[in-house]
Design an enzyme around this catalytic site. Structure first.
Site: not given
Length: 246
Positions: A155, A141
């Site tokens: 995250y 990501s």
């Protein structure tokens, strides 16, 4: 030529589903890993078959070693020797500051996003090194380098770890003929935002993205497919950012 046989985790929706269908169009047979929605996984498998590929669906919690073993065992029994792995399974948690996060949510994010990727990569490495070749693509990501303050720094931290894994494992497995790369999506319009409690997040973020729109799952699937392909035969240890410039 023998068709590539690729395991895709988190393959029942979003980026995973788009990746399964794109790989099928590129000539892969696909094992669709999913954790909850059997009907959605079967719909993806039907799409793979419609594109001319073979497919099998396997329920798997990637953070559980026995599940991971079963995923690869079924893929090999039903489709043949696994040549590729896309580590796509991932979770977020309710958006907010780390100080307010539930420890159970922190653990689940780490267990799926990092431990799950490690366990699947470990099993793939065992199989691929014995055969002298293979390809692993991790879905990371852009959050890994942005940090996601006020949203989900935990995250982001797991995805930074996935980037480190990608680099280290690429160096470790390169002499065995196995390539390891990652794709780092930016804000993509998928169901993951609703799971985090903000279904409109992707479109609200458009103003902060140089291309002024969220990405589509198919655009990430295209990047994954390239890294899986012979066209990327000299690429390993790379993290390909597909984030609209963010």
């Amino acid at each position: 030529m023998t068709r590539p046989i690729t395991v895709v985790t988190g393959g029942s929706r979003g980026i995973g589903a788009a990746t399964c269908l794109r790989l099928a169009a590129d000539g892969h047979d696909v094992a669709v890993g999913y954790v909850r929605d059997a009907d959605a996984a079967e719909a993806v498998a039907d799409g793979v078959r419609a594109a001319g590929g073979r497919s099998v669906t396997v329920r798997v919690d990637t953070s559980v070693e026995a599940d991971v073993e079963r995923l690869f065992d079924i893929a090999e029994q039903r489709l043949g020797p696994v040549t590729g792995l896309v580590n796509n399974a991932g979770v977020t948690s309710p958006l907010g500051r780390l100080a307010d996060a539930d420890p159970a949510d922190l653990r689940r994010v780490v267990d799926v996003n990092l431990l799950g990727t490690l366990l699947c990569s470990r099993r793939a490495a065992q199989l691929m090194t014995a055969r002298g070749g293979g390809v692993i693509v991790n879905v990371s990501s852009a959050a890994a380098t942005l940090g996601s303050p006020g949203e989900y720094v935990h995250y982001a931290a797991t995805k930074a770890a996935v980037d480190a894994l990608t680099l280290g494992l690429a160096k470790e497995l390169g002499p065995d003929g196995v390539r390891v790369n990652a794709v780092a999506p930016g804000v993509i319009d998928t169901e993951i935002h609703a799971a985090g409690g903000d279904p409109n997040r992707a479109h609200r973020a458009a103003a902060t993205i140089p291309l002024r729109r969220p990405g589509r799952a198919e655009e990430i699937a295209a990047a994954v497919a390239w890294l899986m392909s012979p066209d990327a035969s000299y690429a390993t240890g790379a993290v390909l950012r597909v984030s609209g410039g963010r």
